[in-house]
Scaffold this active site. Structure first.
Site, short mmCIF file in Angstrom:
data_model
loop_
_atom_site.label_atom_id
_atom_site.label_comp_id
_atom_site.label_asym_id
_atom_site.label_seq_id
_atom_site.Cartn_x
_atom_site.Cartn_y
_atom_site.Cartn_z
N SER A 204 3.07 3.81 2.76
CA SER A 204 3.35 3.24 1.45
C SER A 204 2.08 2.61 0.87
O SER A 204 1.11 3.32 0.62
CB SER A 204 4.49 2.22 1.55
OG SER A 204 4.86 1.75 0.27
N THR A 205 2.06 1.30 0.68
CA THR A 205 0.92 0.62 0.07
C THR A 205 -0.37 0.93 0.82
O THR A 205 -0.47 0.75 2.03
CB THR A 205 1.14 -0.90 0.08
OG1 THR A 205 2.40 -1.19 -0.50
CG2 THR A 205 0.05 -1.61 -0.69
N HIS A 231 5.52 6.59 -0.45
CA HIS A 231 6.28 5.95 -1.53
C HIS A 231 5.51 6.05 -2.85
O HIS A 231 4.52 5.37 -3.04
CB HIS A 231 6.54 4.47 -1.22
CG HIS A 231 7.41 4.26 -0.03
ND1 HIS A 231 7.41 3.09 0.70
CD2 HIS A 231 8.33 5.06 0.57
CE1 HIS A 231 8.28 3.18 1.68
NE2 HIS A 231 8.85 4.36 1.63
N MET A 324 3.93 -1.80 2.71
CA MET A 324 4.69 -3.03 2.58
C MET A 324 6.16 -2.77 2.93
O MET A 324 6.68 -1.69 2.71
CB MET A 324 4.58 -3.53 1.13
CG MET A 324 5.18 -4.89 0.87
SD MET A 324 4.67 -5.53 -0.75
CE MET A 324 5.27 -4.23 -1.83
N ASP A 327 10.36 0.07 5.84
CA ASP A 327 10.88 1.44 5.85
C ASP A 327 10.20 2.21 6.98
O ASP A 327 8.98 2.17 7.14
CB ASP A 327 10.60 2.11 4.50
CG ASP A 327 11.26 3.47 4.38
OD1 ASP A 327 12.29 3.70 5.06
OD2 ASP A 327 10.76 4.31 3.61
#
Length: 398
Positions: A204-205, A231, A324, A327
């Site tokens: 993600s991030t 994401h 972050m 998940d």
């Protein structure tokens, strides 16, 4: 007109200091008002172009910068490049329009080292726009400011237990807060190496930059299929796959329609849809669905990882990179229960150690590695693969 630091700056040193950079006064005001409404955040200044931003970053020393992609005089990409040339460590969140041009520039910015991005509110409704900023931008500001300040507690590592059933561990699901307080215990690797039939990656991030470091290092000899959840919203994932494919030895595609899962390919889940592996006759396919978001995400890593564990069992190698939230933790539990294996990115090279940290704290990771070493680890482990399952085309030829 650009605004300078507020007069109470000396009194708010404990708050997260943000510089808002955007050429539109309406957006500057909207973002500033949303951030200033938070007790732990203060906007110390604004800038309408990149040149002004560079000067104010030096002057105000913000903890986080929100940076518009498209600006006159010096745009977001030029500003970001100048920051990196100056070896500035300030985390930058790109603020982009949800357009093809904005998405392409954002992908480029993330590859240049921007920590994260958020899309500009498209609604003319101020209430809805403020809600979007609070839900999307504020958590990212907090996470990135925490990393910059070095306020994370040192993590203690405990060697893997010498005994126990490693194929199907009995695991209770504690809260994320409980996990963060625990020392990290690495999961014991099996004595005999298992064949790797598929590699599943969740990120993600900070993901685009992490993927651009890791994936080009994978050689063509990694012939198993690689499935990826990053994401991102629609359009962004397509451009990410396109950019990665130009730099990788293995082809990278976004999965926009159901398709057979083949070896020697990397597949990126499309923004806005879950991607799962399913069996169709003797073959494995990638399919898409619009089931509700999980962990506030669609696509979600947990959704993909559960399906991979179900279809491939002990043949799965799960990889969790910077991101972050948490998940992927439940999905990694499923992989471990099926006899598969999991590795995660380390805290030092992650932009945010939420996703990999939760997996490591949950006891599901066999190894915690810097991003520069993960490709070599994947290559080594995929060498112990099951030849007849590396791709469907090979199955059919046999």
């Amino acid at each position: 007109m650009d605004s300078g630091p507020p007069s109470q700056t000396d009194e708010v040193d404990d708050r997260i200091k943000v510089l808002v950079v955007d050429d539109t006064v309406t957006i500057r005001r909207l973002v500033s008002n949303a951030l200033d409404a938070e007790d732990d955040i203060v906007v110390v200044g604004t800038a309408s172009n990149g040149r002004s931003a560079l000067s104010k970053i030096e002057q105000l020393k913000p903890d986080v910068v929100t940076l518009d992609v498209e600006m006159p005089d010096m745009d977001g990409l030029q500003t970001l490049a100048a920051l990196r040339d100056a070896r500035s460590a300030v985390p930058v969140i790109m603020f982009s329009t949800l357009t093809a041009r904005g998405a392409r520039a954002t992908i480029e910015a993330l590859a240049l080292g921007a920590a994260d991005y958020t899309t500009k509110p498209s609604s003319g409704n101020i209430t809805e726009s403020m809600k979007l900023i609070r839900e999307d931008l504020v958590p990212k500001v907090r996470s990135l400011a925490k990393r910059k300040a070095g306020s994370r507690s040192p993590r203690r590592f405990v060697p893997a237990a010498p005994t126990g059933d490693q194929d199907k561990p009995e695991v209770k699901q504690p809260s994320i807060y409980e996990l963060k307080k625990r020392p990290i215990q690495l999961r014991r690797a099996p004595i005999v190496a298992r064949p790797v039939d598929i590699i599943a990656i969740g990120v993600s991030t900070g993901g685009p930059n992490a993927l651009s470091v890791m994936l080009p290092q994978l050689p063509k000899s990694v012939e198993v299929p690689i499935v990826i959840v990053q994401h991102m919203p629609p359009m962004f994932t397509s451009l990410l796959a396109e950019r990665l494919s130009t730099h990788c030895n293995i082809p990278v595609v976004e999965v926009d329609t159901p398709r057979p899962l083949l070896g020697g390919m990397m597949y990126v889940a499309p923004g806005g849809r879950h991607m799962v592996v399913e069996r169709r006759g003797q073959d494995k396919w990638l399919s898409l669905n619009d089931d509700p978001p999980e962990n506030s995400c669609r696509p979600a890593v947990d959704v993909l990882f559960r399906s991979v564990a179900q279809e491939y069992g002990a043949g799965v190698l799960g990889v969790i990179l910077t991101g972050m939230g948490h998940d992927g933790m439940v999905g990694c539990e499923s992989i471990c229960q099926a006899g598969g294996r999991v590795i995660v990115q380390d805290e030092a090279t992650s932009v945010v150690w939420g996703m990999p940290g939760s997996v490591a704290s949950g006891g599901f990771a066999e190894a915690i590695l810097p991003i520069e070493e993960i490709a070599d680890e994947i290559t080594k482990r995929s060498a112990y693969r099951s030849p007849h399952r590396s791709s469907q085309s090979k199955d059919e030829s046999e």
